[in-house]
Design an enzyme around this catalytic site. Structure first.
Site: not given
Ligand SMILES: Nc1ncnc2c1ncn2[C@@H]1O[C@H](COP(=O)(O)OP(=O)(O)OP(=O)(O)O)[C@@H](O)[C@H]1O
Ligand SMILES: O=C(O)C1=C[C@@H](O)[C@@H](O)[C@H](O)C1
Ligand SMILES: [Mg+2]
Length: 443
Positions: A158, A185
């Site tokens: 992230h 991700k």
């Protein structure tokens, strides 16, 4: 211009009975409860929203020592309420925008423990912050241990502070695949429009070149469209808010569901012409609508600029406004040949009766409405709108808007207020209105 053919097939993967994501991106709703009672309540509410997957954000759970049995209790409560909806276990550390920091050994111990009880509680995927931990020599072993239980690993990373380059985003995803992640991700924060494009392009490349499925998103209001335009990015899961959003920019689950369907199977029997005052966001919304639906987009101003090989302010300066207005009428005529197209008109386009007649032959006219203050905030630093260039002020915008708004109001088929500024919500509203009037449908 964009065509639906730009849409890419997603990579697929079996995960405890569900296939990521054979037809449509799966919708995942997060549970963010802080104690067992709240976690239960949220699970019950979220089950009724019928998402494809539920993510338990264990970092929201307020426990002192990270005791396995307490975590197991939560998973049991969640699974009891979810009625077979598969679960993603995620402990998002504060390093990566989560609620709590945790000792890395505890983090790994909990991941491993959850994997061991994963079948019992229908945990299909475990999120491992792979990039932060990638240099840990035990990470490869941890992933193998987790995967040996049948649960899939989502490697995650992230960036709340910005958007890395296209190459760096791709490399993060590739490194995750090499480390053994089943699904890769990344979430990034855009500062400018171009950052959203960067995430989309990097995702496209990763979806094409990696074997593993990907989950990608650009966060915040500006990036929210990437949570829907997964047919462009190839993202196999998207996150919609249930009781609470767990990250910036998550639209509500129901909105995500409708817009994903719009993306997958939306059919339209007209063009959509966006009108409204300068700076209300016609170009911006047409771009978002096109990314979501895959319908072509044409910006009338841009069309004229390309055809003439001149900037609009230069056309005004050299040939005058009437000359520009004639070009605008001709452009609208040309564009009526188009089908299933989102046309963003110049702010003055519908002032001529003839132009409205042309638009009415094939387009539903959608008016974007905003206050002079909103418009001023959005355009004050721009210099490409000749009509505002000499007097960039709320007073001048108000005067002009008072002259024009009655005309916009009288020719619009659909009106939408854009002061709040949520692009995805605006697209949702427009498509819902088009659906009501029978021009747009989803299967
Ligand atoms: N929903 C929104 N939230 C925040 N900013 C926005 C939004 N929509 C547009 N903007 C910003 O406002 C500015 C003007 O938007 P845009 O160019 O799309 O307006 P427009 O209606 O097409 O203007 P024009 O009539 O001059 O063509 C841009 O900088 C854009 O990024
Ligand atoms: O509102 C207007 O009159 C205009 C709006 C822009 O989109 C351009 O079409 C041009 O600057 C004129
Ligand atoms: Mg525009």
């Amino acid at each position: 211009m964009r065509k639906r053919e730009d849409f890419v097939p997603m990579k697929t993967l079996e995960c405890r009975g569900i296939t990521l994501s054979d037809k449509q991106t799966k919708i995942c709703v997060p549970i963010t409860g802080t104690d067992l009672e709240e976690i239960k309540e949220q699970a019950e509410k979220i089950a009724n929203m019928n998402p494809d997957v539920v993510e338990w954000r264990a970092d929201f759970y307020d426990v002192k020592d990270n005791d396995e049995t307490e975590f197991e209790q939560c998973l049991k409560a969640i699974n009891d309420n979810l009625k077979k909806i598969p679960i993603i276990y995620t402990y998002r550390t504060s390093n990566e925008g989560g609620e709590k920091s945790i000792d890395v050994d505890d983090y790994c111990r909990l991941c491993k423990y959850v994997s061991e009880i994963s079948e019992k509680y229908n945990v299909a995927m475990i999120d491992v912050e792979l990039y932060e931990n990638k240099d840990q020599k035990n990470i490869g072993k941890l992933l193998l241990d987790i995967k040996s239980t049948g649960v899939k690993v989502i490697g995650s990373n992230h960036h709340f502070e910005g958007t890395p380059s296209e190459k760096d985003i791709f490399n993060v995803l590739k490194t995750m695949e090499e480390a053994g992640a089943d699904i890769c991700k990344i979430a990034v924060m855009p500062k400018e429009k171009v950052d959203v494009k960067t995430l989309i392009n990097a995702s496209k490349k990763a979806n094409k070149e990696l074997n593993a499925p990907i989950i990608t998103m650009s966060m915040g209001e500006l990036g929210a469209v990437t949570r829907i335009c997964t047919r462009m990015t190839g993202s196999v899961i998207t996150f919609g808010a249930g009781v609470n959003a767990s990250a910036p920019g998550q639209p509500p689950c129901e909105m995500v569901r409708f817009l994903l369907k719009a993306s997958e199977s939306g059919k339209i029997d007209c063009n959509v012409a966006l009108i409204g005052f300068m700076g209300t966001g016609k170009t911006t919304i047409s771009n978002a609508l096109s990314r979501i639906t895959g319908f072509k987009e044409v910006d009338v101003d841009q069309y004229i600029v390309e055809k003439e090989g001149m900037a609009i302010k230069d056309i005004f300066a050299e040939n005058g406004e009437q000359y520009f207005r004639n070009l605008e009428t001709q452009a609208l005529r040309d564009l009526q040949e188009e089908k299933e197209t989102i046309i963003s008109c110049g702010g003055g386009a519908v002032l001529r009766d003839e132009n409205v007649e042309i638009l009415n032959t094939g387009s539903v006219i959608v008016q974007l409405k905003a206050t002079p203050e909103t418009v001023f905030e959005r355009v004050k630093d721009h210099t490409h709108r000749p009509i505002l260039n000499n007097d960039m002020s709320v007073r001048h915008i108000t005067e002009l808007m008072n002259q024009r708004e009655p005309r916009y109001n009288s020719v619009a088929d659909i009106q939408v207020n854009v002061d709040k500024g949520d692009r995805v919500e605006t697209c949702y509203y427009i498509l819902k209105e088009l659906e009501k009037t029978g021009h747009f449908s989803v299967e």
